[in-house]
Design an enzyme around this catalytic site. Structure first.
Site, mmCIF file in Angstrom:
data_model
loop_
_atom_site.group_PDB
_atom_site.id
_atom_site.type_symbol
_atom_site.label_atom_id
_atom_site.label_comp_id
_atom_site.label_asym_id
_atom_site.label_seq_id
_atom_site.Cartn_x
_atom_site.Cartn_y
_atom_site.Cartn_z
ATOM 1 N N CYS A 167 6.177 34.673 10.364
ATOM 2 C CA CYS A 167 5.696 35.134 9.057
ATOM 3 C C CYS A 167 5.766 36.648 8.910
ATOM 4 C CB CYS A 167 4.288 34.617 8.791
ATOM 5 S SG CYS A 167 2.975 35.354 9.802
ATOM 6 N N ASP A 168 5.624 37.396 9.994
ATOM 7 C CA ASP A 168 5.685 38.858 9.926
ATOM 8 C C ASP A 168 7.004 39.338 9.323
ATOM 9 O OD1 ASP A 168 4.310 37.627 12.069
ATOM 10 O OD2 ASP A 168 3.980 39.528 13.079
#
Length: 729
Positions: A167-168
């Site tokens: 997700c980063d």
């Protein structure tokens, strides 16, 4: 995120030197540092907190690789500060960083973490327009487009990080791609950013919890209390990434609604997970297991929620109290010397950590949050005058000046980008204000006009145009934009024993720097030699040069003499305007005189000319606007319907090629080839303005590599003149 790799001692030393160069001033002294920061949401207080934290970071540079994601998040924050601070050292720091990096991305070609530094390069380019700032970014992304990776997002499979499988990555890569689209108009960059965002979202976004798993390893993991594992900073990266996408996806664009919807869903969920002290814990659903204060995820949430309130996406009454509480808590995590504490170290999930720890990415999150808090403070209890600027064309309108009429009673106006907190470079012009815009095809972008007094300070203006009389060089008059420079000759050169030059032709000085050069080159006196910025190798003599006029009767030139007087009406920073008065002369039996009003805009290779002729007799004057021809094989082209002609000169040895173009709006009456000149023809009515444009370029400027690219630029400029920006209150 990848685990950090410590820099070598040599790199660490270089970074320390760079940090000192960045700051251009000493680190805060103990007496200054001891002053308690205020958590008040007021422009001066917010800016003071931001500058204190940034100054500490610059004085204590991180040892991570300078293109690493950790550093690049910090750069994002420093750029946000640079856009509102009155001290240019913060942007200077980012330019120095880019130079140090050679404007290259990180070494891992497909990895999102090594793309994020491109966001800062792109934002610097949008302000300074140096081609080198995005050359590496564009080449890197073009190669990815040509050689895509379409493997699995499963984090347990080798090669998954060639995709945005964690997700980063949504903070790191998509905003860089969307910024490059905004600069170039190349739809491929936009499509990749949007399509791959939703591929990652479809895989990692929990549609019930409205939160993101960090990666597929966490699908079946649970916290000590039995809840799903949703890492605070990981979801903060996504929310920050949503902000940085929404800043550049135009309002009304079909792709925007889905991003706004996810932003609203996540905002509502995150709001309910804020702790009593105003911060969020490392584990969103199990704060009791990880009770430590945490600044990085909290900074990203503050940034996102404040943005949502400022943009009207989130309900102010519901969200603003939480945002203010979060900001107060973040300021409380700043040590007296400016060190931001309580930053969770690099990792993949919630963890325990020492409360005194800091990291450059935490500073970046704090500064991003501060930029939106500053905007909230500046606009509190005021209704700024809103201006919308629309690009009616089918191509990007980049680095073009918009003109907005000032409302009555607004004094000392400044321009704020309505989609960010950035204060935009501007210039007053009578009852109007000028400012640069960058608009996608069909895009409408909003700006706020507000009194300077609402702000803590204003960033210094970037001076991009200049015009002046040059008595120290035989009465030249010279002018420039950040793209090109010109001069014409005054009366002193006629009487000079060596020169004795009678000419009202237009000379060209070519540039490969966006910085002003006229004063520097005149002072040095060696402008016929290229010292890396450009030079004067163009020979005008008594010709029309590039854009000089003549009264053209029966195939003969009737030229004016050198100007006899001058008047500067405006001298930058974004537009310079001046008048040159030419003494009367005989033009095929008619007594003619002329006043030229010339203006040049930042971002433009073209000057606008408004010539007013006086002449005996009432009939129109046949006027030709000339481009001198050169020996050898050049390339000439004209467009009758658009009213422009272009000439790509033969190569001038190692100096490259000069290009010139002339445009008569509304169409020229014709074109001619006479007396070794190309002429664009028109009729001037005595006493009324005869308007035309002339412009020049250079094969070594980085803007125009060949005749085709120059002609495309000329055609694009003609289209801009024909369909001006639409500016509405």
């Amino acid at each position: 995120m990848k685990h950090p790799r410590l820099a070598t001692l040599a790199i660490a030393a270089a970074l320390a030197c760079s940090a000192a160069a960045y700051a251009q001033s000493p680190a805060p002294q103990p007496a200054q540092a001891a002053v308690q920061l205020s958590a008040a949401v007021a422009p001066k207080a917010v800016l003071a907190a931001m500058e204190r934290v940034a100054d500490w970071q610059l004085a204590n540079p991180s040892r991570h690789r300078t293109t690493d994601w950790t550093q690049a998040v910090g750069y994002n924050g420093i750029m946000a500060l640079a856009n509102i601070s009155g001290d240019r050292k913060y942007r200077d720091a980012m330019v120095a960083m880019g130079e140090n990096n050679g404007w290259k991305l990180g070494p891992n070609h497909y990895h999102a973490d090594d793309h994020i530094v491109g966001q800062t390069y792109a934002e610097l380019y949008l302000q300074l327009r140096e081609p080198k700032m995005i050359e590496g970014l564009r080449a890197h992304f073009d190669d990815i487009l040509a050689n895509p990776r379409e493997g699995t997002l499963d984090f347990t499979v080798k090669g998954n990080q060639d995709r945005w499988s964690w997700c980063d990555a949504l903070f790191m890569a998509p905003p860089a791609w969307i910024r490059l689209w905004a600069i170039t108009g190349d739809q491929r960059y936009f499509d990749l950013a949007v399509n791959h965002w939703w591929r990652t979202s479809d895989y990692l976004y929990d549609k019930e919890e409205h939160l993101y798993y960090r990666d597929s390893n966490y699908f079946n993991k649970r916290e000590a209390n039995g809840q799903k594992v949703f890492w605070s900073r990981g979801n903060g990266w996504v929310m920050g990434g949503l902000v940085r996408m929404l800043q550049y996806i135009p309002e009304g664009h079909p792709a925007r609604a889905r991003f706004e919807q996810q932003f609203k869903e996540m905002s509502a969920r995150v709001l309910g997970l804020q702790q009593e002290d105003g911060l969020w814990r490392a584990s969103l659903l199990d704060p009791a297991t990880y009770p430590m204060k945490e600044s990085s995820g909290s900074g990203l949430y503050t940034y996102a929620l404040a943005y949502g309130v400022n943009q009207g996406i989130l309900d102010r009454a519901k969200y603003e109290p939480a945002v203010r509480k979060a900001w107060a808590a973040l300021v409380g995590n700043v040590a007296p010397d400016g060190k931001l504490t309580h930053v969770q170290p690099i990792g993949l999930a919630p963890k325990y950590f020492d409360s005194d720890l800091t990291e450059v990415y935490g500073v970046g999150a704090f500064l991003l949050a501060g930029s939106e808090m500053y905007r909230m403070a500046a606009l509190e209890k005021t209704k700024p005058y809103q201006v919308s600027v629309t690009n009616p064309g089918s191509t990007v309108r980049d680095d073009e000046l918009a003109e907005a009429k000032l409302p009555k009673g607004l004094r000392n106006p400044v321009v704020m980008d309505a989609h960010t907190s950035a204060i935009v470079n501007s210039q007053l012009a009578g009852d109007r204000i000028l400012f640069p815009v960058n608009l996608a095809a069909g895009e409408t972008h909003r700006y706020f006009l507000l009194p300077k007094e609402r702000l803590a300070t204003v960033p210094p203006a970037d001076v991009k145009t200049h015009a002046r009389f040059v008595p120290e060089r035989l009465d030249d008059f010279a002018w420039e934009s950040d793209r090109i420079a010109h001069r014409t000759y005054g009366p002193a050169i006629i009487k000079d024993p060596k020169e004795q030059l009678v000419s009202s032709g237009i000379d060209v000085w070519v540039k490969r720097t966006r910085a002003p050069v006229l004063d520097k080159w005149y002072k040095a006196g060696n402008y016929h030699k290229d010292n890396g910025e450009g030079m004067d190798y163009y020979h005008v003599g008594s010709t029309r040069g590039c854009g000089g006029t003549t009264v053209y009767v029966d195939g003969k030139f009737h030229n004016s003499r050198n100007f006899e007087s001058w008047k500067v009406l405006a001298d930058g920073p974004l537009r310079s305007v001046f008048e040159l008065r030419f003494p009367a002369w005989d033009a095929a039996g008619r007594k003619v005189s002329e006043v030229k009003r010339i203006s040049i805009d930042a971002g433009s290779n073209f000057s606008r000319v408004e010539s007013r002729f006086t002449a005996s007799g009432k009939q129109p004057l046949p006027v030709g606007v000339g481009i001198v021809q050169r020996e050898g094989e050049g390339k000439y082209r004209s467009d009758d319907s658009a009213g422009w002609m272009s000439y790509w000169e033969p190569q001038h040895g190692e100096d490259g090629n000069t290009a010139c173009a002339v445009l008569i709006p509304g169409g020229a009456t014709g074109f001619a080839n006479a007396d070794k000149h190309y002429l664009a023809l028109g009729n001037a009515t005595p006493g009324k303005p005869f308007v035309y444009y002339f412009g020049a370029g250079w094969s070594k400027s980085g803007d125009y590599a060949d005749a085709a690219s120059w002609e495309a630029g000329v055609s694009n400029f003609a289209q801009r003149v024909k369909t001006p920006l639409v500016v509405k209150p």
